[in-house]
Design an enzyme around this catalytic site. Sequence first.
Site, short mmCIF file in Angstrom:
data_model
loop_
_atom_site.label_atom_id
_atom_site.label_comp_id
_atom_site.label_asym_id
_atom_site.label_seq_id
_atom_site.Cartn_x
_atom_site.Cartn_y
_atom_site.Cartn_z
CG ASP A 1 -2.28 0.61 1.03
OD1 ASP A 1 -2.67 0.65 -0.02
OD2 ASP A 1 -2.83 1.01 2.21
CB CYS B 1 -17.32 -3.67 -16.25
SG CYS B 1 -16.18 -3.57 -14.69
CB CYS C 1 -22.02 -4.51 -15.22
SG CYS C 1 -22.21 -4.12 -13.36
CB CYS D 1 -19.66 -0.23 -8.68
SG CYS D 1 -19.00 -0.01 -10.44
CB CYS E 1 -21.06 5.23 -5.40
SG CYS E 1 -20.05 6.49 -4.47
CB CYS F 1 -17.19 2.62 1.75
SG CYS F 1 -18.91 2.34 0.86
CB CYS G 1 -18.37 0.41 -5.41
SG CYS G 1 -16.59 0.39 -4.41
CB CYS H 1 -18.94 -6.03 -7.98
SG CYS H 1 -18.14 -6.49 -9.30
C1 B12 Z 1 -5.08 6.19 -2.63
C2 B12 Z 1 -6.03 4.70 -2.37
C3 B12 Z 1 -7.39 4.85 -2.17
C4 B12 Z 1 -8.00 6.15 -2.16
C5 B12 Z 1 -8.30 6.56 -3.43
C6 B12 Z 1 -9.02 5.34 -4.35
C7 B12 Z 1 -8.62 5.32 -5.75
N1 B12 Z 1 -9.69 4.52 -6.58
O1 B12 Z 1 -7.61 5.62 -6.22
C8 B12 Z 1 -9.16 5.98 -1.21
C9 B12 Z 1 -9.11 6.30 0.52
C10 B12 Z 1 -10.45 6.57 -1.57
C11 B12 Z 1 -9.07 4.52 -1.24
C12 B12 Z 1 -10.42 3.40 -0.96
C13 B12 Z 1 -10.43 2.19 -1.27
N2 B12 Z 1 -9.14 1.28 -1.28
CO1 B12 Z 1 -7.49 2.12 -1.48
N3 B12 Z 1 -5.76 2.57 -2.25
C14 B12 Z 1 -5.39 3.79 -2.44
C15 B12 Z 1 -3.83 3.44 -2.85
C16 B12 Z 1 -2.87 3.74 -1.75
C17 B12 Z 1 -3.45 4.24 -4.07
C18 B12 Z 1 -4.50 4.15 -5.22
C19 B12 Z 1 -4.17 5.15 -6.31
O2 B12 Z 1 -2.96 5.03 -6.89
N4 B12 Z 1 -5.07 6.06 -6.67
C20 B12 Z 1 -5.04 6.87 -7.73
C21 B12 Z 1 -6.00 6.74 -9.12
C22 B12 Z 1 -5.60 7.66 -10.07
O3 B12 Z 1 -5.49 5.53 -9.54
P1 B12 Z 1 -6.84 4.31 -10.12
O4 B12 Z 1 -8.07 4.99 -9.42
O5 B12 Z 1 -6.58 3.12 -9.72
O6 B12 Z 1 -6.98 5.02 -11.59
C23 B12 Z 1 -6.26 4.36 -12.49
C24 B12 Z 1 -6.94 3.23 -13.30
O7 B12 Z 1 -8.22 3.45 -12.91
C25 B12 Z 1 -6.57 3.40 -14.67
N5 B12 Z 1 -7.60 3.71 -15.63
C26 B12 Z 1 -8.06 5.14 -15.91
N6 B12 Z 1 -8.95 4.98 -16.99
C27 B12 Z 1 -9.17 3.81 -17.32
C28 B12 Z 1 -9.96 3.20 -18.33
C29 B12 Z 1 -9.95 1.81 -18.25
C30 B12 Z 1 -10.81 1.15 -19.47
C31 B12 Z 1 -9.17 1.02 -17.61
C32 B12 Z 1 -9.30 -0.60 -17.48
C33 B12 Z 1 -8.38 1.80 -16.61
C34 B12 Z 1 -8.37 3.06 -16.28
O8 B12 Z 1 -5.72 4.61 -14.86
C35 B12 Z 1 -5.67 5.08 -13.33
C36 B12 Z 1 -4.09 5.47 -12.90
O9 B12 Z 1 -3.35 4.73 -12.66
C37 B12 Z 1 -3.79 1.92 -3.16
C38 B12 Z 1 -2.64 1.19 -2.82
C39 B12 Z 1 -1.49 1.66 -4.22
N7 B12 Z 1 -0.35 1.72 -3.63
O10 B12 Z 1 -1.66 1.38 -5.09
C40 B12 Z 1 -4.89 1.50 -2.47
C41 B12 Z 1 -5.67 0.29 -2.87
C42 B12 Z 1 -6.13 0.57 -4.13
N8 B12 Z 1 -6.94 0.19 -1.85
C43 B12 Z 1 -7.62 -0.88 -1.75
C44 B12 Z 1 -8.75 -1.04 -0.94
C45 B12 Z 1 -9.10 -2.36 -0.54
C46 B12 Z 1 -9.61 -0.06 -0.81
C47 B12 Z 1 -11.07 0.05 -0.47
C48 B12 Z 1 -12.06 -1.11 -1.00
C49 B12 Z 1 -11.06 0.05 1.10
C50 B12 Z 1 -12.48 0.18 1.68
N9 B12 Z 1 -13.30 -0.76 1.87
O11 B12 Z 1 -12.94 1.61 2.35
C51 B12 Z 1 -11.75 1.32 -1.08
C52 B12 Z 1 -12.25 1.14 -2.43
C53 B12 Z 1 -12.57 2.55 -3.16
C54 B12 Z 1 -12.68 2.43 -4.56
N10 B12 Z 1 -13.77 2.20 -5.08
O12 B12 Z 1 -11.23 2.47 -4.93
C55 B12 Z 1 -6.80 -2.04 -2.49
C56 B12 Z 1 -7.31 -2.45 -3.53
C57 B12 Z 1 -7.20 -3.95 -3.74
C58 B12 Z 1 -7.90 -4.35 -5.32
N11 B12 Z 1 -8.54 -5.53 -5.15
O13 B12 Z 1 -7.83 -3.81 -6.08
C59 B12 Z 1 -5.23 -1.32 -2.49
C60 B12 Z 1 -4.74 -1.83 -4.02
C61 B12 Z 1 -4.52 -1.49 -1.29
C62 B12 Z 1 -3.88 -2.78 -1.43
N12 B12 Z 1 -2.39 -2.82 -0.90
O14 B12 Z 1 -4.51 -3.93 -1.34
N13 B12 Z 1 -7.81 3.83 -1.68
S1 SF4 Z 2 -20.36 -3.50 -10.37
FE1 SF4 Z 2 -18.66 -4.74 -10.97
S2 SF4 Z 2 -18.84 -5.50 -12.82
FE2 SF4 Z 2 -20.41 -3.93 -12.47
S3 SF4 Z 2 -19.38 -2.18 -13.46
FE3 SF4 Z 2 -18.76 -2.36 -11.27
S4 SF4 Z 2 -16.81 -3.21 -11.27
FE4 SF4 Z 2 -17.67 -3.76 -13.11
S1 SF4 Z 3 -15.82 2.58 -1.48
FE1 SF4 Z 3 -16.99 2.65 -3.47
S2 SF4 Z 3 -19.17 2.98 -2.98
FE2 SF4 Z 3 -18.21 3.42 -1.23
S3 SF4 Z 3 -18.25 5.59 -1.25
FE3 SF4 Z 3 -16.39 4.83 -2.04
S4 SF4 Z 3 -16.50 4.47 -4.21
FE4 SF4 Z 3 -18.53 4.88 -3.40
#
Ligand code: B12
Ligand code: SF4
Ligand code: SF4
Length: 358
Positions: free
Chosen positions: A142, A197, A200, A203, A207, A250, A253, A257
Site C-alpha cells: 500500500d 465489466c 454493467c 457500482c 455509490c 465502505c 461498490c 458487483c
Molecule cells: C489512494 C488509495 C485509496 C483512495 C483512492 C482510491 C482510488 N480509487 O484511487 C481511497 C482512500 C478513496 C481508497 C479507497 C479504497 N481502497 Co484504496 N488505495 C489507495 C492506494 C494507496 C493508491 C491508489 C491510487 O494510486 N489511486 C490513484 C488513482 C488515479 O488510481 P486508479 O483509481 O487506480 O486509476 C487508474 C485506473 O483507473 C486506470 N484507468 C483510468 N482510466 C481507465 C480506463 C480503463 C478502461 C481502465 C481499464 C483503467 C483506467 O488509470 C488510473 C491511473 O493509474 C492503493 C495502494 C497502491 N499503492 O496502489 C490502495 C488500494 C487501491 N486500495 C484498496 C482498497 C481495498 C480500498 C477500499 C476497498 C477500502 C475500503 N473498503 O474502504 C476502498 C475502495 C474505493 C474504490 N472504489 O477505489 C486496495 C485494492 C485491492 C484491489 N483488489 O484492487 C489497494 C490496492 C490497497 C492494497 N494494497 O491492497 N483507496
Molecule cells: S459492479 Fe463490478 S462488474 Fe459492474 S461495473 Fe462495477 S466493477 Fe464492473
Molecule cells: S467505497 Fe465505493 S461505493 Fe463506497 S463511497 Fe467509495 S466509491 Fe462509493
Amino acid sequence: MTSSQTYSPQQLIELKQALREEAAQLGLHQLAITTATPADSLAAYEHWIEQGYHGEMGYLARPDRLDRRRDLNVILPGVQRLIIFTLPYWPGTFPDEQQDPMRGAISCYAWGRDYHKILGKKLKTLSRWLEEHGDTTRWYVDTGAIQERDLAERAGLGFTGKHTLLIQPQYGSGFFLGEILSSLPFPLDTPSHMPSCGTCSRCLTACPTDAFVAPYILDARKCISYLTIELKGSIPVELRPLIGNRIYGCDVCQQVCPWMRFADADESPLWGSPPEEVTAPKLIELLELDEEGFQRRFEGSPIRRLKRGRLLRNVAVALGNTGSTEAIEPLNQACEDDDPLVREHAQWALTQLQAQPA
Ligand code: B12
Ligand code: SF4
Ligand code: SF4
C-alpha cells in the site's frame, strides 16, 4: 548462491517455483511477475492528481514520489522485476444493515488485524528468503509509490473494474495487494485473456456519495473510505447525510458487483467470523470511549490509525443519520469533548436529530 553469482534462465524458473511454494505456505493466494517499468496508466494517474481528486492525501502528489512512480530504480537501483502477491479477505456474509440502526458499519477489510502488518510480515519473510538466494529487494503493502492495481493487472492478476479495483474472474475484488521489488530477472508471467465489466454499471449507481466522475475514475474526496479514514479534519457538511452509518471505510461498490458471487466463503479467509462488536459496533458505546478505552478496544486493529478524535467524529455523523432520539443525550455530552473535531460533529448531529419531525 551469493549476490555476485548469476542465475541461468532454467535456475530462475526453478527459483520462481520455489518462491511460489514459499508464498503459498504463508497463505498468499497468488503471485505474478511483471517488469519494473512504469504502469501504462502513469499519464492517467498524473492527470488524476492534477484534477485534485486525491484531496488531502498529499503523499500521492509529492514530487519525490512521482519520480519513483516514473522510475522504480529510484526506489531500488538495478530493480528488474515486480513480484506482486494477493491476500484474500472478503467474507461471504455481512451484518444486516437494517437490523439495528444504532450500530455502525465497519468495512470488512478492517474486521481483523491491520492488513499492512499481516501482509507486511509475509512479504518481509519472502524478501529475506530471496536475499538469502542472492537477490536485492524492497517490499511494500500500500505505502510505496507504486501503482499496485495497474501493475498487478499487467502482471496478469486480474482486470480493472469500473469501481477502479482489481477483479479476479475467479474470486472478485476482495483481496489485498503487496509486492516485492527484485533485482533478479525472473521469467515473466504471461497474462491470460481477461473479461471486463461489459455494460454493467452497478457500482457507479450504487455509490452512496456519487463519487465516480466516470467509469474507472474516482473522485477520492467524495469516497466514504476517504472521508472516514484519510480525511483528518471536518467532513464536508453536504456529504455527511450520505455516509449513513458507515464509520470506517465502505464496501458498497464491491458488494453490488456481480463478480463477488465467486467469493462465496461464509467467513473471511483471513479472520473468520468476528463478533458483532467488531463488524457492527454499538454507536453510543463508541461515542463514550475515552482515550484509554479507545486504545484498548482497537489494539492491533487498523481503526487505531484513526485515533480517537476521528473515530468519534465518524460516530457522531452516523448517530446524526440515525434519526433516533436515543442518541441525543450521548451527543450532548460529546458536545463537551476536549477535541473540537468531536464537538463540531456532535453539534451537527444534534441539529440533524432536532430537525426530525416529532
Ligand atoms: C489512494 C488509495 C485509496 C483512495 C483512492 C482510491 C482510488 N480509487 O484511487 C481511497 C482512500 C478513496 C481508497 C479507497 C479504497 N481502497 Co484504496 N488505495 C489507495 C492506494 C494507496 C493508491 C491508489 C491510487 O494510486 N489511486 C490513484 C488513482 C488515479 O488510481 P486508479 O483509481 O487506480 O486509476 C487508474 C485506473 O483507473 C486506470 N484507468 C483510468 N482510466 C481507465 C480506463 C480503463 C478502461 C481502465 C481499464 C483503467 C483506467 O488509470 C488510473 C491511473 O493509474 C492503493 C495502494 C497502491 N499503492 O496502489 C490502495 C488500494 C487501491 N486500495 C484498496 C482498497 C481495498 C480500498 C477500499 C476497498 C477500502 C475500503 N473498503 O474502504 C476502498 C475502495 C474505493 C474504490 N472504489 O477505489 C486496495 C485494492 C485491492 C484491489 N483488489 O484492487 C489497494 C490496492 C490497497 C492494497 N494494497 O491492497 N483507496
Ligand atoms: S459492479 Fe463490478 S462488474 Fe459492474 S461495473 Fe462495477 S466493477 Fe464492473
Ligand atoms: S467505497 Fe465505493 S461505493 Fe463506497 S463511497 Fe467509495 S466509491 Fe462509493
